[in-house]
Write a protein that holds these residues in place. Sequence first.
Motif, PDB file in Angstrom:
ATOM      1  N   GLN A 223     -29.968 -29.117   9.798  1.00 23.58           N
ATOM      2  CA  GLN A 223     -31.261 -29.453   9.198  1.00 23.58           C
ATOM      3  C   GLN A 223     -31.817 -28.310   8.340  1.00 23.58           C
ATOM      4  O   GLN A 223     -32.769 -28.496   7.595  1.00 23.58           O
ATOM      5  N   GLY A 224     -31.241 -27.132   8.463  1.00 23.82           N
ATOM      6  CA  GLY A 224     -31.788 -25.963   7.791  1.00 23.82           C
ATOM      7  C   GLY A 224     -31.323 -25.820   6.358  1.00 23.82           C
ATOM      8  O   GLY A 224     -30.443 -26.560   5.911  1.00 23.82           O
ATOM      9  N   PRO A 225     -31.880 -24.846   5.639  1.00 27.34           N
ATOM     10  CA  PRO A 225     -33.018 -24.021   6.045  1.00 27.34           C
ATOM     11  C   PRO A 225     -34.307 -24.855   6.122  1.00 27.34           C
ATOM     12  O   PRO A 225     -34.540 -25.708   5.274  1.00 27.34           O
ATOM     13  N   ILE A 226     -35.094 -24.595   7.154  1.00 26.97           N
ATOM     14  CA  ILE A 226     -36.314 -25.367   7.351  1.00 26.97           C
ATOM     15  C   ILE A 226     -37.540 -24.510   7.059  1.00 26.97           C
ATOM     16  O   ILE A 226     -37.530 -23.297   7.256  1.00 26.97           O
ATOM     17  N   ALA A 227     -38.575 -25.156   6.568  1.00 26.60           N
ATOM     18  CA  ALA A 227     -39.817 -24.443   6.283  1.00 26.60           C
ATOM     19  C   ALA A 227     -40.544 -24.141   7.584  1.00 26.60           C
ATOM     20  O   ALA A 227     -40.388 -24.849   8.583  1.00 26.60           O
ATOM     21  N   CYS A 228     -41.330 -23.090   7.578  1.00 26.27           N
ATOM     22  CA  CYS A 228     -42.172 -22.803   8.737  1.00 26.27           C
ATOM     23  C   CYS A 228     -43.295 -23.834   8.769  1.00 26.27           C
ATOM     24  O   CYS A 228     -44.042 -23.969   7.796  1.00 26.27           O
TER      25      CYS A 228
ATOM     26  N   GLY B 157     -42.215 -15.074   4.035  1.00 21.56           N
ATOM     27  CA  GLY B 157     -41.693 -15.137   2.670  1.00 21.56           C
ATOM     28  C   GLY B 157     -40.239 -15.571   2.645  1.00 21.56           C
ATOM     29  O   GLY B 157     -39.828 -16.380   1.799  1.00 21.56           O
ATOM     30  N   GLY B 158     -39.460 -15.054   3.587  1.00 23.08           N
ATOM     31  CA  GLY B 158     -38.050 -15.424   3.653  1.00 23.08           C
ATOM     32  C   GLY B 158     -37.850 -16.894   3.971  1.00 23.08           C
ATOM     33  O   GLY B 158     -36.993 -17.564   3.382  1.00 23.08           O
ATOM     34  N   LEU B 159     -38.652 -17.419   4.907  1.00 23.26           N
ATOM     35  CA  LEU B 159     -38.550 -18.836   5.258  1.00 23.26           C
ATOM     36  C   LEU B 159     -38.920 -19.728   4.079  1.00 23.26           C
ATOM     37  O   LEU B 159     -38.272 -20.751   3.824  1.00 23.26           O
ATOM     38  N   LEU B 160     -39.960 -19.339   3.364  1.00 24.93           N
ATOM     39  CA  LEU B 160     -40.399 -20.129   2.217  1.00 24.93           C
ATOM     40  C   LEU B 160     -39.310 -20.209   1.151  1.00 24.93           C
ATOM     41  O   LEU B 160     -38.960 -21.297   0.677  1.00 24.93           O
ATOM     42  N   MET B 161     -38.748 -19.058   0.792  1.00 23.37           N
ATOM     43  CA  MET B 161     -37.742 -19.040  -0.269  1.00 23.37           C
ATOM     44  C   MET B 161     -36.434 -19.697   0.176  1.00 23.37           C
ATOM     45  O   MET B 161     -35.771 -20.368  -0.621  1.00 23.37           O
TER      46      MET B 161
ATOM     47  N   LEU C  96     -37.030 -23.427  -0.041  1.00 24.77           N
ATOM     48  CA  LEU C  96     -37.159 -23.854  -1.432  1.00 24.77           C
ATOM     49  C   LEU C  96     -35.806 -23.890  -2.132  1.00 24.77           C
ATOM     50  O   LEU C  96     -35.514 -24.812  -2.905  1.00 24.77           O
ATOM     51  N   ARG C  97     -34.965 -22.902  -1.834  1.00 21.12           N
ATOM     52  CA  ARG C  97     -33.676 -22.785  -2.525  1.00 21.12           C
ATOM     53  C   ARG C  97     -32.509 -23.376  -1.738  1.00 21.12           C
ATOM     54  O   ARG C  97     -31.371 -23.321  -2.189  1.00 21.12           O
ATOM     55  N   HIS C  98     -32.793 -23.904  -0.547  1.00 20.27           N
ATOM     56  CA  HIS C  98     -31.741 -24.478   0.300  1.00 20.27           C
ATOM     57  C   HIS C  98     -30.609 -23.471   0.515  1.00 20.27           C
ATOM     58  O   HIS C  98     -29.422 -23.795   0.394  1.00 20.27           O
ATOM     59  N   ASP C  99     -31.009 -22.257   0.838  1.00 20.51           N
ATOM     60  CA  ASP C  99     -30.062 -21.150   0.974  1.00 20.51           C
ATOM     61  C   ASP C  99     -30.629 -20.182   2.010  1.00 20.51           C
ATOM     62  O   ASP C  99     -31.784 -19.756   1.895  1.00 20.51           O
ATOM     63  N   ILE C 100     -29.847 -19.823   3.020  1.00 21.09           N
ATOM     64  CA  ILE C 100     -30.367 -18.946   4.072  1.00 21.09           C
ATOM     65  C   ILE C 100     -30.419 -17.479   3.654  1.00 21.09           C
ATOM     66  O   ILE C 100     -30.983 -16.653   4.377  1.00 21.09           O
ATOM     67  N   THR C 101     -29.859 -17.150   2.491  1.00 21.66           N
ATOM     68  CA  THR C 101     -29.829 -15.744   2.081  1.00 21.66           C
ATOM     69  C   THR C 101     -31.215 -15.098   2.059  1.00 21.66           C
ATOM     70  O   THR C 101     -31.376 -13.972   2.554  1.00 21.66           O
ATOM     71  N   PRO C 102     -32.258 -15.748   1.517  1.00 19.51           N
ATOM     72  CA  PRO C 102     -33.573 -15.091   1.497  1.00 19.51           C
ATOM     73  C   PRO C 102     -34.104 -14.736   2.884  1.00 19.51           C
ATOM     74  O   PRO C 102     -34.657 -13.648   3.072  1.00 19.51           O
TER      75      PRO C 102
END
Length: 202
Positions: free
Chosen positions: A104-109, A171-175, A178-184
């Motif tokens: 399901q991730g990355p998921i928003a907070c 900030g990391g969770l938001l990005m 948004l980008r569908h990427d766990i890197t942030p």
Amino acid sequence: MDGQPAASTPRGRLTRDAIVDSAAGLMYVNGVAGTSVDKVLAASGAGKSQMYHYFKNKEQLVEAVIARFLENILGNQPTIFALHDWADFEQWAGEILAIQTTPQGPIACPLGNLAGELGDDPKMAPLLDKAYREWESHLERGLKSLQEQGKLAEDADIARLAQTAMACVQGGLLMAHLRHDITPIADALKLALDHLKSHARP
């Protein structure tokens, strides 16, 4: 929560939980404005009289949803309740990252979602801030434990360190979402840990 009657029977608790969980799911996806009481009732299977027995209005329901979001967030980070060593902080960060690597991730907070919508609301914003401060308080306690053990500098501002770590996480969770990427979020967690450890005592 002030003004909200507690469910006094197992059946009542199930009904109240169903209402709150349904509202939380809908508000996570559609926001507060996009979630009507009727939609919550339809999703939960509860009646309007049951809804208004536990919640006088939608604001009280949102308050309960904020509490549920925080409960779920902390439940996914069990190590946050027992931060006594730097390794514990590493494990805490790993627990956050693990949630983001699920299908399901990355998921928003969920608290972040509400903050984006209700951050200027004079009634809801303080409740959201209180939830964030409770989340941060566990980090503060962990840092205080390190400080008392001589593993963190005596002059380290633990409240500010916890706040900075929280800002990195949010900030990391938001990005990441948004980008569908766990890197942030992976990078943000590393940045947070590196910053905390920069105040460590050798």
